[in-house]
Design a protein around this motif. Sequence first.
Motif, short mmCIF file in Angstrom:
data_model
loop_
_atom_site.label_atom_id
_atom_site.label_comp_id
_atom_site.label_asym_id
_atom_site.label_seq_id
_atom_site.Cartn_x
_atom_site.Cartn_y
_atom_site.Cartn_z
N PRO A 154 0.84 -1.21 0.00
CA PRO A 154 0.00 0.00 0.00
C PRO A 154 0.87 1.25 0.00
O PRO A 154 1.92 1.30 0.64
N GLY A 155 0.44 2.26 -0.74
CA GLY A 155 1.26 3.45 -0.94
C GLY A 155 1.47 4.28 0.32
O GLY A 155 0.55 4.47 1.11
N ARG A 156 2.70 4.76 0.48
CA ARG A 156 3.05 5.75 1.49
C ARG A 156 4.05 6.70 0.85
O ARG A 156 4.93 6.27 0.10
N PRO A 157 3.94 8.00 1.11
CA PRO A 157 4.78 8.98 0.42
C PRO A 157 6.27 8.68 0.52
O PRO A 157 7.02 8.84 -0.45
N GLU A 158 6.73 8.24 1.72
CA GLU A 158 8.18 8.07 1.89
C GLU A 158 8.72 6.86 1.14
O GLU A 158 9.94 6.69 1.02
N LEU A 159 7.83 6.00 0.64
CA LEU A 159 8.27 4.84 -0.13
C LEU A 159 8.39 5.13 -1.62
O LEU A 159 8.97 4.33 -2.37
N ARG A 160 7.86 6.27 -2.04
CA ARG A 160 7.85 6.57 -3.47
C ARG A 160 9.22 7.09 -3.92
O ARG A 160 9.89 7.83 -3.21
N ARG A 161 9.61 6.66 -5.12
CA ARG A 161 10.88 7.08 -5.68
C ARG A 161 10.65 7.71 -7.05
O ARG A 161 9.72 7.31 -7.77
N PRO A 162 11.48 8.65 -7.45
CA PRO A 162 11.32 9.24 -8.78
C PRO A 162 11.67 8.23 -9.86
O PRO A 162 12.40 7.26 -9.63
N GLY A 163 11.16 8.47 -11.05
CA GLY A 163 11.47 7.61 -12.18
C GLY A 163 10.39 6.57 -12.43
O GLY A 163 9.36 6.53 -11.74
N PRO A 164 10.61 5.71 -13.41
CA PRO A 164 9.62 4.68 -13.76
C PRO A 164 9.39 3.74 -12.59
O PRO A 164 10.29 3.50 -11.78
N PRO A 165 8.19 3.17 -12.47
CA PRO A 165 7.92 2.20 -11.41
C PRO A 165 8.89 1.02 -11.48
O PRO A 165 9.32 0.61 -12.57
N ALA A 166 9.24 0.48 -10.32
CA ALA A 166 10.27 -0.56 -10.25
C ALA A 166 9.91 -1.79 -11.05
O ALA A 166 10.79 -2.47 -11.60
N HIS A 167 8.62 -2.10 -11.15
CA HIS A 167 8.26 -3.34 -11.86
C HIS A 167 8.39 -3.21 -13.37
O HIS A 167 8.42 -4.21 -14.07
N PHE A 168 8.48 -1.99 -13.89
CA PHE A 168 8.70 -1.83 -15.33
C PHE A 168 10.03 -2.47 -15.73
O PHE A 168 10.12 -3.17 -16.73
N ALA A 169 11.07 -2.19 -14.94
CA ALA A 169 12.40 -2.73 -15.26
C ALA A 169 12.40 -4.25 -15.18
O ALA A 169 13.06 -4.94 -15.97
#
Length: 249
Positions: free
Chosen positions: A60-75
Motif C-alpha cells: 500500500p502506498g506511502r509517500p516516503e516509499l515513493r521514488r522518482p522515475g519509472p515504477p520498479a516493476h517496469f524494469a
Amino acid sequence: MEIDAQRVELAQRLGQIPTTIACDILKTEGLGDRVAIGLEPMTAPAVAIAGPVSLIEFLPGRPELRRPGPPAHFAMIDAVKPGEVLLLCAGGSLNGAVLGDMLSTRAKKRGAHGVLVDGAVRDLDGLTRSGLPVQARGVAPMAAHETLIPFACNRPIRFAGVTVLPDDWVLADRDGILVLTLALVDLLLEHQESATAKDAFSQDLLLQGFELTKVFPLPTSLTPFLDTFRATGQMPDSYQVQQALSGQV
C-alpha cells in the motif's frame, strides 16, 4: 541461451498437464500448502500457464516509499526471461490495477508464458489482444499508481494464500494454481503419461455405463486392460470388463 531453451521446453511440457491430474499425482505432497486460490482467467481463451516464477511484490502506498522515475516493476518486466511466469503480489487489493495491456504486451514480447495477479488488472480486451494468458483476483478501471507501490522483486512472498519462493514454478489453469518446486515438476513429468492414460481409461469405462462404485478408483483387476490401453489405445469390451470385475478372468 541453452539454459533458457531448456526451461522453456520444460514449461511447455508442464503446461500440458491439467492441474487436476497434477493434484492426483501429488496427493501425498502436502497440496494444502501449494494451491493458490481466488484467481480467475482474465483473457480468452483460458489456457494453461506454466513456468518458473518471477516475483513482484506491491505494498500500500506511502509517500516516503515513493521514488522518482519509472515504477520498479517496469524494469523487471523489461528483463523477464523466456518461459517465465510473472507473479504480481498486490495482497489481493482491488483498489487499482497493477497490470494492463501495455505491461502485458511487453511481457509477451519478452517471452513470458503468463501473468498471475493477486490483485486487479484492467484493459481486458487489450490483455487478450496481447496474447499473454492472465489470471487475476479482479478488475479495476484505474491504475494503481496512487494506491500501491512496487516494493520488492524475487524474494519470498505470500501469494493468494500460499508461500512462493524465487526458485518455484507454477502450473495454472481454469481449475486452479499449483506452486511447485523443480523436483515436483520433474515428478509430474515422470508420471504424466501414466496418469493421463488412467484418467482417459476410467472416463471410457464410465461412458460404457459402468458404475462409479465398480470402476472408480480403478480396481487392480482391470490393470491388464489399462496396460493394453496405454500401449495401443484399445479399450476392452463390456463383457471383458464384467468378467474381470467378477474375478472370472
